[in-house]
Design an enzyme around this catalytic site. Structure first.
Site, PDB file in Angstrom:
ATOM      1  N   LYS A  29       0.942  -1.235   0.012  1.00 12.65           N
ATOM      2  CA  LYS A  29      -0.046  -0.013   0.008  1.00 12.65           C
ATOM      3  C   LYS A  29       0.911   1.210  -0.066  1.00 12.65           C
ATOM      4  O   LYS A  29       0.353   2.378  -0.477  1.00 12.65           O
ATOM      5  CB  LYS A  29      -0.911  -0.136   1.124  1.00 12.65           C
ATOM      6  N   THR A  30       1.929   1.193   0.755  1.00 10.92           N
ATOM      7  CA  THR A  30       2.889   2.302   0.734  1.00 10.92           C
ATOM      8  C   THR A  30       3.403   2.788  -0.486  1.00 10.92           C
ATOM      9  O   THR A  30       3.520   3.943  -0.952  1.00 10.92           O
ATOM     10  CB  THR A  30       3.963   2.378   1.593  1.00 10.92           C
ATOM     11  N   ASP A 215      -3.833   7.277   4.820  1.00 12.51           N
ATOM     12  CA  ASP A 215      -3.028   5.917   5.243  1.00 12.51           C
ATOM     13  C   ASP A 215      -3.982   5.418   6.347  1.00 12.51           C
ATOM     14  O   ASP A 215      -4.238   6.067   7.278  1.00 12.51           O
ATOM     15  CB  ASP A 215      -1.594   5.880   5.226  1.00 12.51           C
ATOM     16  N   GLU A 216      -4.012   4.159   6.376  1.00 11.81           N
ATOM     17  CA  GLU A 216      -4.500   3.236   7.602  1.00 11.81           C
ATOM     18  C   GLU A 216      -5.987   3.659   8.164  1.00 11.81           C
ATOM     19  O   GLU A 216      -6.370   4.317   9.014  1.00 11.81           O
ATOM     20  CB  GLU A 216      -3.468   3.491   8.807  1.00 11.81           C
ATOM     21  N   GLN A 246      -7.656  -5.120   9.807  1.00  8.76           N
ATOM     22  CA  GLN A 246      -6.526  -4.759  10.500  1.00  8.76           C
ATOM     23  C   GLN A 246      -6.941  -3.786  11.698  1.00  8.76           C
ATOM     24  O   GLN A 246      -6.007  -3.081  12.036  1.00  8.76           O
ATOM     25  CB  GLN A 246      -5.282  -4.344   9.856  1.00  8.76           C
ATOM     26  N   ARG A 603       2.014 -10.991  10.353  1.00  7.51           N
ATOM     27  CA  ARG A 603       3.559 -10.571  10.575  1.00  7.51           C
ATOM     28  C   ARG A 603       4.532 -11.537  10.042  1.00  7.51           C
ATOM     29  O   ARG A 603       5.912 -11.199   9.743  1.00  7.51           O
ATOM     30  CB  ARG A 603       3.836 -10.094  11.986  1.00  7.51           C
TER      31      ARG A 603
END
Length: 670
Positions: A29-30, A215-216, A246, A603
Site C-alpha cells: 500500500k505504501t 493511510d490506515e 486490521q 506479521r
C-alpha cells in the site's frame, strides 16, 4: 509504475471520484500512495503544495516522504505535506491560533501532563485514585475523539462516575485554555471546531487541498473522519487506503465503520482491492484468510501470494507458562544455529505486556539478546521530563509548558486554582506565565500570599540563571539547582520502593552527564544554553529506530506489531481469556480480538509457531487454561499440534463448537 501490479497501477491512476484502496496485509500500500503522489505531480499537473498525505506515525510519514523524494526530484516536490494527523492539526492551529483564542507559542500537553492536571483537579474533591484518574482521562479522550464538548457529556451522563468525568472534563478544558495549552486530542478536535464555526477559514484550507491521501483509514476516529471530510470539501479529490481486517484500535477511538461510511458520504466511491501479498507464504495467508472469514465484512477480500506454500504452522502446548517461555527461548536458539539466521529474524508476539517478564528471564538465561519494542524511551520518563523542564525554563522563560511542569514539582503549595488565575492573567496581557508572576498588577487577580509563592519560585530561577551565565563551572550550577529542589527526597516520597527511587535518581544524573558530554563535545565558545537546546532537540525516535536494527530478538505486543514483519514469528499465550482477552469476551467484542490474531499471523513471512500453557500463574494462583477458540478456526490440515493428547483436542473442538452456537443464538436473538 513498471514495478506495480495491475491492481496497484489502477489505484495510482484513478482520480475521477473518491477512491477506497482496500489493501490487505503486505500488499504494497505504501508503494501505491507514494507512486500516486508522484503521478499527481508529474502526470496530472497538481502542484505538490496542494497535495496532503496523512498517516498515523512519524515513522510512516518519514518513510513516505523519503520514497516520494526518490520519485519526484528537485523543486517539483517542494511544499508537499506528508504528515501524521496530529501534525496536520497542529499546523492548522498554529496558523489560526488567534481565531481559536490562543497566544503564540502555545504548549502541548502529553499524556503524562494531562494525567497530572486531571489528578490535581480530582484531588480538590478528594476523589483521586489511580484507577479513577485513568478511567476519567480515557473517558475525556473518547469524548474529544467523538467531538463531544463538556456540556454534551454532562447531558449524556447516566452513571455517577460519568457525571464526575463530565465535570472534570469541563474544568480540565478551562484549565488548558488558561495555561495556553492544548492536549493531544485537541490537535484534531480544535481544527474541526474551527472549520464548523468559521466557514471562511474552512474555505481557505479547502482551497489549499486539491488532493488528499489517507493511510490506515480503518484507524481513524470520528474527529479524524470529519477533519478529512471538511478538508476535501466539494472537490472530493480523495484516496483512502485501509484494511478493515486490521482495525485493532477501537479502545483508543478508532472506528472501522468509517470505511463503510465512505459509501454513504461519497456515493460515487470506487473500490479497488489489493489482494496479492508480497510478504508471507501461501500457508500463512490461508490461515489468516480462514480465521478472519469468521468476522462479518462490508468488503470481501482474499489474500494470495506467489511466495510458495511454506512450512506448516506449529501449535505447541506446554505444561505451564514457565515451560512455554523456556520452549520459545530454546527453539529460537536451536533454529538460529541450524539455519545460520540472525536473532533479529525472530519476533515473539503477546497479548499483554506482563507476558514478557518471564520470557525475558529465559532469554537472559540462554544468553539471547532481545529488544522490547515499544518500551519507554529515556526522555519519556517522568523524572527526566521534570529535570528537562527545569533546563528548558532556564533558557526560555516563555516556555509555559515547562513552567507548569516544575512550578509545583516538588510541591511548593501552588495549586491548580492559583495557576488557573495566573494563566488567565497571562492570556489577558499576552505575556508568559513566568513573566506574569513578576507583575505588580497580578495581585489584583491573586491573593498576595499566592503571588508571593510564585515570585519566590521565579526569583530562585532567576538566580540560577544568573549563576549559570557567570560560573566557570555551569554544570556545578545545574547540580546545585537539582539539590536545592530536594528532588531526591521528593522521588523517595513518590516512588513505590526506595530501590525504584534510587533508579529514577540515577536517570537524573545520567541526564546531567549527557548534558556535560554535549557541552564538552562542542566548540570552545559553546554555552550551557546551547548544550541544553541541543539536548532538547535530540531526536530520540531516530535513536530508537537505530537500536531496532541491532541483532536482537524482538519482543512486542500484538498491537505494537502492526505494520511490521519478521521471517519467523512466535505467538504466545493462545488461550481463552488471554487471546481472546477476558474483557473482550465479557464485552462481546470477539471480532476485534480475531482481527488482532489476524494481524499477528500476517506479521510472519516464512514460519509461524503458536504456543500456549496448560496452566498459568495469575495473582499468585495457578489456574488451568483452555486453548483459544481461534485455534479451531484455523485450517486444521495446515497445523501440526505438539503436546496435545486426543482428549484435549476433542475438548477444544467441543468448546469452539459450543461458542459458535452461542454466538449464532445471540445473533438471531434466541
Amino acid at each position: 509504475m513498471q514495478r506495480l501490479n495491475d491492481r496497484q497501477a489502477e489505484a495510482v491512476k484513478y482520480i475521477d471520484t473518491p477512491l477506497l484502496v482496500l489493501a490487505g496485509a503486505g500488499s504494497g500500500k505504501t508503494s501505491v500512495i507514494t507512486t500516486k503522489i508522484a503521478y499527481l505531480i508529474q502526470q496530472c499537473g497538481i502542484s505538490a503544495k496542494n497535495i496532503v498525505a496523512v498517516t498515523f506515525t512519524n515513522k510512516a510519514a518519514r518513510e513516505m516522504k523519503e520514497r516520494v523524494g526518490k520519485l519526484v526530484k528537485g523543486k517539483a516536490s517542494s511544499g508537499l505535506t506528508v504528515s501524521t494527523f496530529h501534525n496536520l492539526g497542529l499546523n492548522i492551529i498554529r496558523r489560526e491560533y488567534k481565531i481559536l483564542g490562543y497566544k503564540p507559542g502555545f504548549s502541548i500537553f502529553d499524556q503524562q501532563d494531562a494525567r497530572s492536571l486531571i489528578t490535581d483537579l480530582m484531588q480538590r474533591d478528594a476523589s483521586a485514585d489511580d484507577n479513577g484518574v485513568d478511567q476519567i482521562q480515557h473517558c475525556i479522550s473518547n469524548w474529544k475523539n467523538d467531538l463531544i464538548i463538556p456540556a454534551q457529556a454532562l447531558e449524556m451522563a447516566r452513571q455517577p462516575w460519568e457525571q464526575t468525568a463530565a465535570i472534570v472534563y469541563e474544568h480540565y478544558n478551562r484549565m488548558l485554555k488558561a495555561y495556553n495549552s492544548v492536549d493531544f486530542d485537541d490537535l484534531i478536535m480544535k481544527p474541526v471546531e474551527l472549520f464548523r464555526n468559521y466557514p471562511e477559514v474552512q474555505q481557505r484550507w479547502q482551497d489549499k487541498v486539491h488532493y488528499m491521501l489517507v493511510d490506515e483509514y480503518q484507524d481513524t476516529n470520528g474527529a479524524q473522519y470529519e477533519l478529512v471530510k471538511r478538508l476535501v470539501g466539494d472537490r472530493r479529490k480523495l484516496t483512502v487506503v485501509g484494511d478493515d481486517d486490521q482495525s485493532i484500535y477501537a479502545w483508543r477511538g478508532a472506528k472501522p465503520e468509517n470505511l463503510a461510511q465512505l459509501k454513504e458520504d461519497y456515493p460515487s466511491l470506487k473500490v479497488i482491492k489489493l489482494e496479492q501479498n508480497y510478504r508471507s507464504t501461501s500457508r500463512i495467508l490461508k490461515a489468516a484468510n480462514t480465521l478472519i472469514a469468521n468476522n462479518p465484512h462490508v468488503f470481501e477480500k482474499t489474500l494470495w501470494s506467489e511466495m510458495g506454500v511454506g512450512d506448516e504452522i506449529r501449535v505447541i502446548k506446554c505444561r505451564n507458562d514457565e515451560m512455554e517461555c523456556e520452549r520459545i527461548a530454546t527453539e529460537i536458539l536451536a533454529h538460529k544455529l541450524r539455519h545460520e539466521n540472525s536473532y533479529k529474524d525472530y519476533a515473539v508476539l503477546y497479548r499483554g505486556n506482563f507476558q514478557s517478564r518471564l520470557l525475558e528471564l529465559k532469554l537472559q538465561h540462554h544468553g539471547i539478546p532481545y529488544h522490547i519494542n515499544g518500551g519507554t524511551s529515556f526522555f519519556a520518563r517522568a523524572e527526566v521530563k521534570d529535570i528537562m523542564a527545569y533546563l528548558r525554563l532556564l533558557i526560555n522563560q516563555d516556555d509555559d509548558n515547562a513552567f507548569l511542569r516544575v512550578v509545583n514539582t516538588p510541591k511548593r503549595e501552588i495549586g491548580p486554582s492559583t495557576l488557573e488565575k495566573l494563566g488567565n492573567y497571562a492570556n489577558k496581557h499576552h505575556i508568559s506565565m513566568y513573566r506574569a508572576c513578576e507583575e505588580a498588577a497580578l495581585e489584583e487577580d491573586l491573593a498576595p500570599q499566592y503571588a508571593e509563592k510564585l515570585r519566590r519560585f521565579t526569583g530562585w530561577m532567576d538566580d540560577v540563571s544568573r549563576r549559570l551565565q557567570t560560573s566557570e563551572d555551569p554544570m556545578q550550577v545545574v547540580r546545585e539547582m537539582i539539590a536545592d529542589t530536594d528532588y531526591e527526597n521528593w522521588l523517595m516520597q513518590h516512588s513505590s520502593t526506595p530501590a525504584q527511587a534510587e533508579k529514577r535518581m540515577a536517570n537524573v544524573w545520567f541526564l546531567v552527564d549527557a548534558l556535560q558530554q554535549t557541552l564538552e563535545r562542542g566548540d570552545e565558545d559553546r554555552t550551557v544554553e546551547d548544550a541544553i537546546a541541543r539536548l532538547i532537540l535530540r531526536d530520540m525516535l531516530e535513536r530508537n529506530e537505530e537500536e531496532e536494527d541491532a541483532d536482537r530478538v524482538q519482543l512486542l505486543t500484538l498491537h505494537a506489531s502492526k505494520g511490521l514483519e519478521y521471517p519467523h514469528v512466535y505467538m504466545m499465550g493462545m488461550e481463552e481469556e488471554l487471546l481472546p482477552h477476558r474483557t473482550s469476551i465479557e464485552e462481546d467484542n470477539i471480532e476485534e480480538e480475531r482481527r488482532l490474531t489476524y494481524v499477528g499471523i500476517t506479521r510472519a513471512r516464512k514460519s509461524l509457531t503458536m504456543t500456549l500453557a496448560g496452566q498459568r500463574k495469575q495473582f499468585g494462583e495457578i489456574i488451568d487454561t483452555m486453548p483459544s477458540r481461534f485455534l479451531d478456526e484455523l485450517p486444521q490440515e495446515d497445523l501440526v499440534y505438539t503436546g496435545f493428547d486426543e482428549s484435549s483436542r476433542q475438548e477444544t473442538k467441543k468448546m469452539a463448537g459450543k461458542m459458535g452456537l452461542d454466538a449464532l443464538y445471540k445473533s438471531i436473538g434466541a
